[in-house]
Design a protein around this motif. Structure first.
Motif, short mmCIF file in Angstrom:
data_model
loop_
_atom_site.label_atom_id
_atom_site.label_comp_id
_atom_site.label_asym_id
_atom_site.label_seq_id
_atom_site.Cartn_x
_atom_site.Cartn_y
_atom_site.Cartn_z
N THR A 67 -6.18 6.96 8.16
CA THR A 67 -6.19 6.05 7.02
C THR A 67 -7.35 6.40 6.10
OG1 THR A 67 -5.24 4.28 8.36
CG2 THR A 67 -6.31 3.63 6.30
N ASN A 89 -8.83 9.37 11.76
CA ASN A 89 -9.00 9.18 10.32
C ASN A 89 -7.68 9.32 9.58
OD1 ASN A 89 -12.00 8.95 10.21
ND2 ASN A 89 -11.84 10.99 11.13
N TYR A 145 -4.89 13.84 -1.52
CA TYR A 145 -4.03 14.07 -0.37
C TYR A 145 -4.16 15.54 0.03
CZ TYR A 145 0.27 15.33 2.06
OH TYR A 145 1.17 15.86 2.95
N GLY A 185 -8.08 0.17 3.37
CA GLY A 185 -7.22 1.35 3.47
C GLY A 185 -6.40 1.55 2.20
N PHE A 194 -4.30 4.78 1.64
CA PHE A 194 -3.06 5.41 2.08
C PHE A 194 -3.32 6.01 3.46
CE2 PHE A 194 -5.30 8.66 -0.28
CZ PHE A 194 -5.15 9.81 0.47
N GLU A 195 -2.24 6.43 4.14
CA GLU A 195 -2.43 6.94 5.50
C GLU A 195 -1.53 8.14 5.77
OE1 GLU A 195 -1.46 3.93 8.29
OE2 GLU A 195 0.44 3.39 7.32
N TYR A 196 -1.94 8.91 6.76
CA TYR A 196 -1.17 10.08 7.20
C TYR A 196 -0.39 9.70 8.45
CZ TYR A 196 -4.21 12.88 4.18
OH TYR A 196 -4.88 13.40 3.11
N GLU A 256 -9.88 5.35 3.30
CA GLU A 256 -10.41 4.04 2.90
C GLU A 256 -11.23 4.13 1.63
OE1 GLU A 256 -12.67 2.98 6.31
OE2 GLU A 256 -10.92 2.38 7.49
N LEU A 279 -1.07 2.06 1.00
CA LEU A 279 -1.37 0.74 1.57
C LEU A 279 -1.77 -0.25 0.49
CD1 LEU A 279 -3.49 1.96 4.62
CD2 LEU A 279 -1.08 1.29 4.60
N LYS A 335 2.14 9.43 5.03
CA LYS A 335 2.96 8.36 5.61
C LYS A 335 3.28 7.28 4.58
CE LYS A 335 3.21 5.12 9.48
NZ LYS A 335 2.48 4.57 10.63
#
Length: 404
Positions: free
Chosen positions: A190, A188, A67, A90, A92-94, A192, A78, A75
């Motif tokens: 997410t 970008n 991260y 995916g 995790f995501e921002y 992956e 996933l 955020k």
């Protein structure tokens, strides 16, 4: 002891001495018949010299995902620990909020600079207009131009404004790059997975690496002793057998570390890690962490002539083997040997594939001795006997009696 007993003893000793002399006499013309009990054929085969080791199945790849604060606000995850993932899944995501806000701020700064640039260009245009007006003003003959000083001042001002525009251009380019970077970040948001595998761990407190994924493909890991590591080398062929299985899997030594697994100590033996890449054609149903037996091929000779080691006679002058000839005699042949693995001897020169050799190494046997073998009725087949012509049967029968 009576004179008869002494005479008998002398006769026995003389008999034995004569026979022993005849046995070792090189140029005697006495034919001896040698009874052959065991024989075998020269074969062509692959010889493999292997070294045993132990190993454990481990993921072929382990990828860590981090991260980064500079990318955006976290955020959420996933996936969960233990989830199966594929390449592109995916993890995790921002959040896009901060990035969008940042992009807007960059755009505002860029707009300001562009406005300032337009104002400067307009000012330069005015100065140039004034310069042209002063330059075209009428001047009396033989009198100096009173506008020269003003014209030069205007030129200096125009030059300074042009320098400011150049600096603003650089600033505008910087903000354009930042805006482009923000756009890429928005695309970008997410993170992956790059491999097919399983989520090994997730750090809810966002300490890096926040997600670790291990591959479905496997490799073998193990350690070698100080003596073993000297015999092994990267690229060597390996046979792998999972515990409780007879299945043999092909592999190759991928890496051997040249530093020990723990701090070296004078009283304990050091061990060195190695890893084996499993051939892609093999399909394993074993789990990560299962133990396997490993045979490292330290030496390999392909399609070479071989003999049982007991058929080789070692002397000071070299190595020999006795070949059974079709004329009913044995012939001693000097051979050049190669590697010996267990009881199998490689032969590089001296014999041909398919030749029949004796398995005995009798000290009294000489080249040219006739030989006989025992009849083994259980191995005779009616079909084979029928194929022999009567003349051949009589010849072989007579040879058998005469040899006796």
């Amino acid at each position: 002891m009576t004179w008869k007993a002494r005479l008998l003893a002398c006769a026995v000793v003389l008999f034995l001495a004569c026979n022993i002399t005849l046995l070792f006499l090189k140029n005697d013309k006495i034919n001896r018949t040698y009874h052959v009990d065991e024989w075998t054929s020269v074969k062509k085969q692959d010889l493999l010299e292997t070294m045993p080791a132990r190993g454990v199945l481990a993921p072929k790849e382990e990828q860590h995902f981090y991260y980064e604060n500079s990318t955006g606000t976290f955020k959420g995850f996933l996936v969960e620990k233990g989830d199966e993932v594929q390449q592109g899944t995916g993890l995790f995501e921002y959040s896009p909020d901060d990035i969008t806000l940042t992009k807007e701020e960059f755009q505002i700064e860029k707009d300001k600079l562009e406005n300032e640039q337009e104002n400067l260009e307009s000012h330069i245009s005015d100065l140039e207009s004034m310069q042209r007006t002063l330059s075209s003003a009428p001047v009396e003959e033989d009198q100096p131009n009173p506008n020269v000083y003003m014209i030069q001042t205007l030129e200096r001002d125009i030059y300074e404004k042009e320098l400011q525009i150049s600096r603003i251009d650089s600033e505008i380019e910087k903000y354009e790059d930042l805006i482009e970077s923000a756009d890429e970040s928005l695309l970008n948001l997410t993170v992956e997975s790059e491999i097919d595998g399983t989520v090994k761990s997730i750090k809810q407190d966002l300490t890096n690496p926040v997600v670790t994924v291990i591959s479905n493909e496997q490799k073998v890991e193990g350690t070698l002793s100080e003596q073993e590591v000297k015999k092994a080398a990267e690229g060597m062929k390996v046979f792998i057998t999972p515990a409780g299985s007879n299945k043999k899997i092909n592999g190759t030594i991928e890496k051997i570390l040249n530093h020990p697994t723990s701090e070296p100590h004078a009283e304990t033996e050091s061990r060195y890690e190695f890893s084996i890449a499993i051939d892609e054609s093999n399909e394993l149903e074993s789990l990560h962490g299962e133990h396997v037996a490993v045979q490292i091929v330290t030496n390999e000779v392909i399609d070479t002539l071989t003999l049982p080691y007991q058929a080789v006679k070692n002397t000071k002058k070299g190595k020999y083997t006795y070949v059974i000839q079709s004329n009913g005699r044995v012939e001693r042949k000097k051979i050049k040997t190669g590697i010996k693995i267990n009881q199998t001897q490689e032969v590089k020169e001296g014999i041909a594939n398919g030749e029949v050799v004796l398995l005995e190494r009798s000290p009294f046997l000489k080249s040219g001795f006739p030989f006989i073998t025992s009849i083994e009725p259980n191995k005779l087949k009616k079909k084979d006997l029928k194929e022999l012509r009567k003349k051949e049967m009589l010849k072989y029968t007579a040879r058998g009696f005469l040899s006796r």
